[in-house]
Structure formats: C-alpha cells, structure tokens
Design an enzyme around this catalytic site. Structure first.
Site, mmCIF file in Angstrom:
data_model
loop_
_atom_site.group_PDB
_atom_site.id
_atom_site.type_symbol
_atom_site.label_atom_id
_atom_site.label_comp_id
_atom_site.label_asym_id
_atom_site.label_seq_id
_atom_site.Cartn_x
_atom_site.Cartn_y
_atom_site.Cartn_z
ATOM 1 N N HIS A 19 -19.613 -35.690 -12.245
ATOM 2 C CA HIS A 19 -19.298 -36.691 -11.207
ATOM 3 C C HIS A 19 -19.524 -36.115 -9.808
ATOM 4 O O HIS A 19 -20.066 -36.785 -8.931
ATOM 5 C CB HIS A 19 -17.832 -37.133 -11.306
ATOM 6 C CG HIS A 19 -17.501 -37.970 -12.515
ATOM 7 N ND1 HIS A 19 -16.429 -37.691 -13.332
ATOM 8 C CD2 HIS A 19 -18.090 -39.077 -13.018
ATOM 9 C CE1 HIS A 19 -16.371 -38.606 -14.298
ATOM 10 N NE2 HIS A 19 -17.368 -39.457 -14.127
ATOM 11 N N LYS A 43 -8.641 -49.461 -21.388
ATOM 12 C CA LYS A 43 -8.410 -48.161 -22.029
ATOM 13 C C LYS A 43 -7.073 -47.578 -21.573
ATOM 14 O O LYS A 43 -6.641 -47.819 -20.458
ATOM 15 C CB LYS A 43 -9.505 -47.167 -21.637
ATOM 16 C CG LYS A 43 -10.912 -47.615 -21.909
ATOM 17 C CD LYS A 43 -11.907 -46.572 -21.393
ATOM 18 C CE LYS A 43 -13.098 -47.182 -20.708
ATOM 19 N NZ LYS A 43 -13.882 -46.252 -19.929
ATOM 20 N N ARG A 92 -26.910 -40.153 -17.788
ATOM 21 C CA ARG A 92 -27.107 -38.902 -18.518
ATOM 22 C C ARG A 92 -28.220 -39.116 -19.536
ATOM 23 O O ARG A 92 -29.389 -39.097 -19.198
ATOM 24 C CB ARG A 92 -25.788 -38.468 -19.198
ATOM 25 C CG ARG A 92 -24.745 -37.962 -18.218
ATOM 26 C CD ARG A 92 -23.393 -37.887 -18.847
ATOM 27 N NE ARG A 92 -22.985 -39.192 -19.366
ATOM 28 C CZ ARG A 92 -21.754 -39.530 -19.706
ATOM 29 N NH1 ARG A 92 -20.791 -38.651 -19.609
ATOM 30 N NH2 ARG A 92 -21.474 -40.730 -20.146
ATOM 31 N N SER A 130 -15.945 -37.282 -19.305
ATOM 32 C CA SER A 130 -14.479 -37.190 -19.200
ATOM 33 C C SER A 130 -13.859 -37.169 -20.594
ATOM 34 O O SER A 130 -12.905 -36.438 -20.858
ATOM 35 C CB SER A 130 -13.927 -38.384 -18.416
ATOM 36 O OG SER A 130 -14.462 -38.423 -17.120
HETATM 37 O O1 PNS Z 1 -16.525 -44.687 -15.754
HETATM 38 P P1 PNS Z 1 -16.732 -45.983 -16.482
HETATM 39 O O2 PNS Z 1 -15.547 -46.282 -17.347
HETATM 40 O O3 PNS Z 1 -18.033 -46.019 -17.239
HETATM 41 O O4 PNS Z 1 -16.814 -47.135 -15.340
HETATM 42 C C1 PNS Z 1 -17.019 -48.491 -15.670
HETATM 43 C C2 PNS Z 1 -16.808 -49.405 -14.427
HETATM 44 C C3 PNS Z 1 -15.450 -49.184 -13.809
HETATM 45 C C4 PNS Z 1 -17.882 -49.133 -13.408
HETATM 46 C C5 PNS Z 1 -16.946 -50.881 -14.937
HETATM 47 O O5 PNS Z 1 -16.152 -51.068 -16.062
HETATM 48 C C6 PNS Z 1 -16.582 -51.921 -13.878
HETATM 49 O O6 PNS Z 1 -17.244 -52.061 -12.876
HETATM 50 N N1 PNS Z 1 -15.481 -52.681 -14.131
HETATM 51 C C7 PNS Z 1 -14.997 -53.709 -13.238
HETATM 52 C C8 PNS Z 1 -15.280 -55.119 -13.759
HETATM 53 C C9 PNS Z 1 -16.712 -55.509 -13.462
HETATM 54 O O7 PNS Z 1 -17.064 -55.765 -12.351
HETATM 55 N N2 PNS Z 1 -17.561 -55.498 -14.527
HETATM 56 C C10 PNS Z 1 -18.997 -55.704 -14.416
HETATM 57 C C11 PNS Z 1 -19.430 -57.145 -14.352
HETATM 58 S S1 PNS Z 1 -18.746 -58.198 -15.563
#
Ligand code: PNS
Length: 159
Positions: A19, A43, A92, A130
C-alpha cells in the site's frame, strides 16, 4: 491551477508496504492523496477504522500532502465530496483484474468525471496482501519487511 486530488480507497486492515509503495506512486500523479478507509464493510475487520486511521497517521503523518479519512456509502460520492478526480487502485496479479475492472467501470458509470488509475507496486510486494499478513501474524510468523513498523507492533499486540 487547482490542486489535483486523488483518493486511494481500501480496507487497509492493515496497511502493508505494498500500500505504501502505491501511495508513493500516487503522490507523483496528484498534488494531494486522500487515503479513504471504507467504514461499515461487510467483512469483520481485525482493526477498527479508528485504529487503522491512527496507524496510518503515525506512518504518513509527516507528509502534509497525504490525508486519511473514512467513508461510508459509495466511493464516487466520497471522491466528489472531497473534490478529487482520480481514484487510485493497486494491481498485483491478473487475479486482481476482474474485480477491479468491474469496480472501475461501475464507478465510471456512476461518475464519468472521475478516472480510476491502476498502479503496480514493486515486484517484491506483488504477493503481499493484508489478508496474508494477518494470517502470518496470527500463526506467529515474522511480518518484518511486509508492513511498516507501527503495524508490525500492533499485530504483535493483537496476537
Ligand atoms: O481494499 P479493498 O477491500 O479491496 O477495497 C474495496 C473498496 C473499499 C475500494 C470498495 O469495496 C468500495 O469502493 N466500496 C464502497 C462502495 C462502492 O462504491 N462500491 C463500488 C460501486 S458499487
């Protein structure tokens, strides 16, 4: 000219050196980067959002071009609310791509003015996540070199 602001969203449970590498690259593209931690995720996290924000502030606090925030609801709404036009995501392996593509296209549909930019971390972090870091720490493995020191100490505390 106005500042170019990027949002770097994620769970960051916890932040890894991968990150941090993406963050440094994002900083080359934007004047300011806002690390945005998703709150109220489905989660069950290891660290609370407050703990994650505290750790990240400890790590990047000296850099005034980087801010840490949490958000609920849609990422694009948060991104607009802070005046950002870029969403940064790290890629990745190929396995990341499908989910990331779907999310980027959905976000583009919701907010055509916001561009998702994918950045690749250094190869040495290409397998760091993570989830694996937590598993390693839980099973007593050494996470040195995979996470910043404040995260390593908190993981040692937790397990
Ligand atoms: O580190 P992660 O868990 O892969 O991050 C995922 C994240 C937080 C970027 C994603 O789940 C997110 O943006 N969630 C907020 C809801 C949203 O806008 N979803 C996308 C369009 S439906």
């Amino acid at each position: 000219m106005t500042d170019r602001i990027a949002v770097y969203p994620g769970s960051f449970d916890p932040l890894t050196n991968g990150h941090l590498d993406i963050l440094a690259r994002a900083r080359r593209l934007a004047d300011r980067v806002i690390i945005a931690i998703l709150d109220q995720d489905q989660k069950t996290p290891l660290f609370t959002v407050e703990e994650r924000m505290e750790m990240i502030r400890e790590i990047v606090g000296g850099d005034t071009s980087i801010a840490v925030a949490s958000f609920t609801g849609l990422l694009v709404e948060f991104t607009k609310s802070v005046g950002a036009t870029i969403i940064v995501r790290g890629l990745r392996a190929v396995s990341d791509y499908e989910y990331e593509l779907q999310m980027a296209l959905m976000n583009r549909r919701l907010a055509p003015g916001i561009e998702t930019v994918f950045l690749m971390a250094k190869e040495e972090y290409s397998y760091v996540s993570s989830r694996l870091v937590k598993e390693l720490a839980r099973l007593g493995g050494d996470v040195t070199g995979l996470v910043p020191n404040p995260v390593r100490l908190r993981l040692a505390d937790r397990f």
